[in-house]
Write a protein that holds these residues in place. Structure first.
Motif, PDB file in Angstrom:
ATOM      1  N   THR A 276      93.300  11.641   1.212  1.00  0.00           N
ATOM      2  CA  THR A 276      94.086  12.785   0.751  1.00  0.00           C
ATOM      3  C   THR A 276      93.245  13.980   0.311  1.00  0.00           C
ATOM      4  O   THR A 276      93.785  14.949  -0.226  1.00  0.00           O
ATOM      5  CB  THR A 276      94.979  12.350  -0.433  1.00  0.00           C
ATOM      6  OG1 THR A 276      94.148  11.848  -1.489  1.00  0.00           O
ATOM      7  CG2 THR A 276      95.960  11.272   0.006  1.00  0.00           C
ATOM      8  N   ASP A 277      91.935  13.947   0.528  1.00  0.00           N
ATOM      9  CA  ASP A 277      91.070  15.004   0.002  1.00  0.00           C
ATOM     10  C   ASP A 277      90.486  15.909   1.077  1.00  0.00           C
ATOM     11  O   ASP A 277      89.520  16.630   0.824  1.00  0.00           O
ATOM     12  CB  ASP A 277      89.929  14.391  -0.814  1.00  0.00           C
ATOM     13  CG  ASP A 277      89.076  13.419   0.006  1.00  0.00           C
ATOM     14  OD1 ASP A 277      89.444  13.137   1.162  1.00  0.00           O
ATOM     15  OD2 ASP A 277      88.049  12.949  -0.517  1.00  0.00           O
TER      16      ASP A 277
ATOM     17  N   GLU B 179      94.198  18.874  -7.048  1.00  0.00           N
ATOM     18  CA  GLU B 179      94.566  20.268  -6.800  1.00  0.00           C
ATOM     19  C   GLU B 179      95.710  20.403  -5.793  1.00  0.00           C
ATOM     20  O   GLU B 179      96.005  21.512  -5.347  1.00  0.00           O
ATOM     21  CB  GLU B 179      93.342  21.048  -6.303  1.00  0.00           C
ATOM     22  CG  GLU B 179      92.205  21.102  -7.307  1.00  0.00           C
ATOM     23  CD  GLU B 179      91.005  21.871  -6.782  1.00  0.00           C
ATOM     24  OE1 GLU B 179      91.170  22.620  -5.797  1.00  0.00           O
ATOM     25  OE2 GLU B 179      89.894  21.709  -7.339  1.00  0.00           O
ATOM     26  N   TRP B 180      96.329  19.294  -5.443  1.00  0.00           N
ATOM     27  CA  TRP B 180      97.445  19.367  -4.488  1.00  0.00           C
ATOM     28  C   TRP B 180      98.560  20.243  -5.048  1.00  0.00           C
ATOM     29  O   TRP B 180      98.922  20.152  -6.233  1.00  0.00           O
ATOM     30  CB  TRP B 180      97.971  17.955  -4.201  1.00  0.00           C
ATOM     31  CG  TRP B 180      97.377  17.334  -2.972  1.00  0.00           C
ATOM     32  CD1 TRP B 180      96.064  17.308  -2.629  1.00  0.00           C
ATOM     33  CD2 TRP B 180      98.081  16.643  -1.937  1.00  0.00           C
ATOM     34  NE1 TRP B 180      95.889  16.641  -1.438  1.00  0.00           N
ATOM     35  CE2 TRP B 180      97.112  16.215  -0.996  1.00  0.00           C
ATOM     36  CE3 TRP B 180      99.416  16.324  -1.720  1.00  0.00           C
ATOM     37  CZ2 TRP B 180      97.445  15.509   0.154  1.00  0.00           C
ATOM     38  CZ3 TRP B 180      99.762  15.619  -0.583  1.00  0.00           C
ATOM     39  CH2 TRP B 180      98.786  15.215   0.347  1.00  0.00           C
ATOM     40  N   ARG B 181      99.134  21.061  -4.175  1.00  0.00           N
ATOM     41  CA  ARG B 181     100.230  21.955  -4.540  1.00  0.00           C
ATOM     42  C   ARG B 181     100.959  22.358  -3.263  1.00  0.00           C
ATOM     43  O   ARG B 181     100.408  22.232  -2.168  1.00  0.00           O
ATOM     44  CB  ARG B 181      99.692  23.198  -5.249  1.00  0.00           C
ATOM     45  CG  ARG B 181      98.772  24.049  -4.381  1.00  0.00           C
ATOM     46  CD  ARG B 181      98.168  25.214  -5.151  1.00  0.00           C
ATOM     47  NE  ARG B 181      97.359  26.072  -4.272  1.00  0.00           N
ATOM     48  CZ  ARG B 181      96.100  25.850  -3.984  1.00  0.00           C
ATOM     49  NH1 ARG B 181      95.466  24.788  -4.494  1.00  0.00           N
ATOM     50  NH2 ARG B 181      95.443  26.684  -3.186  1.00  0.00           N
ATOM     51  N   PRO B 182     102.177  22.840  -3.373  1.00  0.00           N
ATOM     52  CA  PRO B 182     102.869  23.355  -2.183  1.00  0.00           C
ATOM     53  C   PRO B 182     102.100  24.525  -1.580  1.00  0.00           C
ATOM     54  O   PRO B 182     101.620  25.405  -2.297  1.00  0.00           O
ATOM     55  CB  PRO B 182     104.230  23.799  -2.739  1.00  0.00           C
ATOM     56  CG  PRO B 182     104.433  22.949  -3.960  1.00  0.00           C
ATOM     57  CD  PRO B 182     103.058  22.809  -4.556  1.00  0.00           C
ATOM     58  N   LEU B 183     101.994  24.517  -0.253  1.00  0.00           N
ATOM     59  CA  LEU B 183     101.219  25.545   0.451  1.00  0.00           C
ATOM     60  C   LEU B 183     102.127  26.377   1.348  1.00  0.00           C
ATOM     61  O   LEU B 183     103.094  25.868   1.924  1.00  0.00           O
ATOM     62  CB  LEU B 183     100.116  24.899   1.289  1.00  0.00           C
ATOM     63  CG  LEU B 183      99.069  24.076   0.535  1.00  0.00           C
ATOM     64  CD1 LEU B 183      98.101  23.433   1.527  1.00  0.00           C
ATOM     65  CD2 LEU B 183      98.324  24.933  -0.475  1.00  0.00           C
ATOM     66  N   GLU B 184     101.787  27.631   1.474  1.00  0.00           N
ATOM     67  CA  GLU B 184     102.458  28.528   2.407  1.00  0.00           C
ATOM     68  C   GLU B 184     101.444  28.985   3.450  1.00  0.00           C
ATOM     69  O   GLU B 184     100.238  28.909   3.240  1.00  0.00           O
ATOM     70  CB  GLU B 184     103.051  29.719   1.665  1.00  0.00           C
ATOM     71  CG  GLU B 184     104.124  29.313   0.663  1.00  0.00           C
ATOM     72  CD  GLU B 184     104.701  30.503  -0.081  1.00  0.00           C
ATOM     73  OE1 GLU B 184     104.195  31.631   0.109  1.00  0.00           O
ATOM     74  OE2 GLU B 184     105.652  30.308  -0.866  1.00  0.00           O
ATOM     75  N   ALA B 185     101.948  29.433   4.578  1.00  0.00           N
ATOM     76  CA  ALA B 185     101.047  29.869   5.653  1.00  0.00           C
ATOM     77  C   ALA B 185     100.287  31.121   5.214  1.00  0.00           C
ATOM     78  O   ALA B 185     100.877  32.028   4.619  1.00  0.00           O
ATOM     79  CB  ALA B 185     101.855  30.146   6.918  1.00  0.00           C
TER      80      ALA B 185
END
Length: 316
Positions: free
Chosen positions: A33-34, A41-47
């Motif tokens: 997962t890294d 630091e995982w978070r929702p991402l946008e393009a």
């Protein structure tokens, strides 16, 4: 307060997730997962700004139907189960520049699947079911899975013929044997396996429409880079409108991230709506139309079953 949600999918299709509030069956696959972001630091991402959809998107799908179950009577007194199956594959070409979609290719095939050592093709009137030998004892319950290999091969053949370069190929379902295809992603509508630990699953369920999770790597036999993406049109439930997308594990991290961002600006454009599709929003509009077309090409199931019934003596 406890909230209740009615799945946007029609009940006859099961559920878009494994059960309850999301995938209920933990996966045994090893997961990394890294690659894009550290787990903390995982978070929702946008393009990123500047990422745009490709000019042409190809969507490939296949359908299959069991026309009849059969059995053989061998010279030694033994018997083997068999399936007569029809299957079809097709490709839809979507030109996003002009907003047009067309069928780029479709093909129907029929097969007779059995472990019997003594039979050949089954000819039912003018229809031929080509023999596909199944390894092992060939229990009836295991035979339907044997259709997937020839169907996948047909999808690969049609996809290759339709490509012109610079396009994005979307496979409806896992990539499996198509990991070698360039600029190709697998599109998984139903979520029945829990791949991520609870802390990262919370990041996934926090996604808003048009956002994705960071990529992660699955170490299964059909390993892949994978990420979650939420489509517009869900009902607000934690897993509503959620799909999992995958690409080849052989790609460098940078190329996998590029495909993830490309999927984020492309797939939501094809999301279906509940009043048009009982599996909305996950069943993409071009795929839904292609499925209807392919099922029509399979022919009348009742007539084929009758023809097979009349032809069973040819198995001896």
């Amino acid at each position: 307060m406890t909230r209740l949600f009615v799945d946007t999918w029609a009940a006859s299709y099961g559920a878009a997730f494994g059960g309850g509030e999301g995938p209920s069956s933990p996966s045994t696959a090893q997961v990394e997962t890294d690659a894009e972001l550290p787990p903390g630091e995982w978070r929702p991402l946008e393009a990123p700004r500047g990422v745009s959809s490709p000019g042409v998107v190809l969507l490939v799908d296949g359908v299959q139907r069991i026309d009849a179950t059969l059995s053989t009577e061998e010279e030694d007194g033994g018997s083997y189960a068999g399936l007569a199956a029809s299957y079809a594959a097709g490709v839809v070409r979507c030109d996003l520049g002009v907003g047009a979609a067309e069928l780029a290719g479709a093909q129907v095939a029929r097969g007779f699947f059995t472990a019997s050592p003594s039979v050949g093709d089954v000819v039912a009137g003018q229809i031929r079911y080509a023999l596909h030998k199944v390894e092992g004892a060939g229990e009836l319950s295991k035979l339907p899975a044997s259709v997937q290999g020839p169907l996948t091969a047909l999808e690969i053949e049609l996809s290759g013929a339709a490509r012109t370069g610079g396009d994005l190929l979307v496979v409806d379902g896992p990539l499996r044997g198509r990991r070698q295809l360039p600029r190709t992603i697998g599109y998984i509508k139903t979520q029945d396996k829990q791949y991520l630990p609870p802390a990262l699953t919370l990041v996934v369920t926090a996604l808003r429409p048009g956002q994705r999770s960071p990529i992660f790597k699955q170490g299964t036999a059909w390993g892949c880079w994978s990420w979650y993406l939420r489509l517009p049109g869900g009902n607000g439930a934690p897993w509503s409108g959620m799909v999992r997308v995958e690409c080849s594990p052989d790609l460098p991290v940078e190329q996998a991230v590029e495909l993830a961002n490309l999927s984020l600006v492309t797939l939501p454009r094809f999301a279906s709506t509940p009043y048009k599709d009982p599996r909305a929003p996950q069943n993409l509009i071009p795929i839904a139309g292609l499925e209807r077309r392919l099922r029509g090409l399979l022919g009348d199931a009742r007539l084929l079953h009758r023809a097979l019934t009349l032809a069973t003596t040819r198995l001896v």
